[in-house]
Design an enzyme around this catalytic site. Structure first.
Site, PDB file in Angstrom:
ATOM      1  N   ASP A  49       0.875  -1.157   0.000  1.00 30.05           N
ATOM      2  CA  ASP A  49       0.000   0.000   0.000  1.00 30.05           C
ATOM      3  C   ASP A  49       0.923   1.221   0.000  1.00 30.05           C
ATOM      4  O   ASP A  49       2.050   1.156   0.495  1.00 30.05           O
ATOM      5  CB  ASP A  49      -0.870  -0.036   1.264  1.00 30.05           C
ATOM      6  CG  ASP A  49      -1.694   1.211   1.441  1.00 30.05           C
ATOM      7  OD1 ASP A  49      -2.380   1.623   0.488  1.00 30.05           O
ATOM      8  OD2 ASP A  49      -1.656   1.784   2.546  1.00 30.05           O
ATOM      9  N   ASP A  55       0.005   4.962   0.869  1.00 34.08           N
ATOM     10  CA  ASP A  55      -0.196   5.948   1.935  1.00 34.08           C
ATOM     11  C   ASP A  55      -0.406   5.276   3.281  1.00 34.08           C
ATOM     12  O   ASP A  55      -1.310   4.464   3.453  1.00 34.08           O
ATOM     13  CB  ASP A  55      -1.389   6.839   1.597  1.00 34.08           C
ATOM     14  CG  ASP A  55      -1.209   7.538   0.252  1.00 34.08           C
ATOM     15  OD1 ASP A  55      -0.098   8.028  -0.008  1.00 34.08           O
ATOM     16  OD2 ASP A  55      -2.172   7.573  -0.540  1.00 34.08           O
TER      17      ASP A  55
END
Length: 187
Positions: free
Chosen positions: A13, A15
């Site tokens: 991922d 952020d």
């Protein structure tokens, strides 16, 4: 690992996992790697594994960001953390009903396809429950690295929880090495 037994890629991922989460960030100068992110990625790359980023970017659908801004931020991430073999972003909002937006598995499946691997040969590291759900739905191994936004029930539901990104990578590399040792053992 999965059915094939061999880890070939680690997907991340963006952020809150690789970089500090700045909501709807369209400014490359605001990109700041999470502590230990570069070192964790270097370990993955030294192990000969592919790397990729899978990220919801609903700010595009919401009119808060342009695709060009997201791409500029992604470019800055690579300047700071090195090149990734694959990037997949979902530009849709939660109400769009797409099959790419996490917790749907679409982006992880697409990333694996682009890398020429089965989802069972990939692991996905994220910071919230929808990351874990997407990985599970795709058939990839999921590792949760909780942050201040991770809800307690997401931590409780996660199969593998790591203290930080470096710990997550250590867990995956250890599992991969144990799997290889078992496969290589004489029968």
């Amino acid at each position: 690992m999965g059915a094939t037994g061999t880890l070939k890629a680690v997907l991340f991922d963006r952020d809150g996992t690789l970089v500090v989460d700045v909501p709807y960030n369209g400014e490359p100068q605001l990109v700041q790697p999470m502590e230990g992110a570069l070192e964790a990625l270097q370990k993955v790359r030294r192990a000969g594994l592919a790397t990729g980023v899978v990220s919801n970017q609903s700010g595009i659908a919401r009119g808060l960001l342009s695709l060009d801004q997201v791409m500029a931020v992604n470019h800055r991430v690579e300047q700071l953390l090195g090149m990734f073999e694959v990037w997949k972003i979902c530009p849709h909002g939660p109400e769009d009903g797409c099959d790419c937006r996490k917790p749907a598995p679409g982006m992880i499946l697409d990333a694996c396809s682009a890398l020429g691997i089965e989802p069972s040969e990939a692991a996905y590291i994220g910071d919230i429950g929808s990351d874990m759900e997407a990985a599970g739905a795709a058939g990839a191994l999921a590792v949760l690295v909780p942050t201040h936004v991770t809800r307690p029930e997401e931590i409780e539901a996660a199969g593998i929880v790591a203290d930080d990104l470096g710990h997550a990578v250590d867990i995956l590399l250890s599992m991969a090495s144990e799997t290889r040792a078992t496969e290589d053992a004489p029968v």
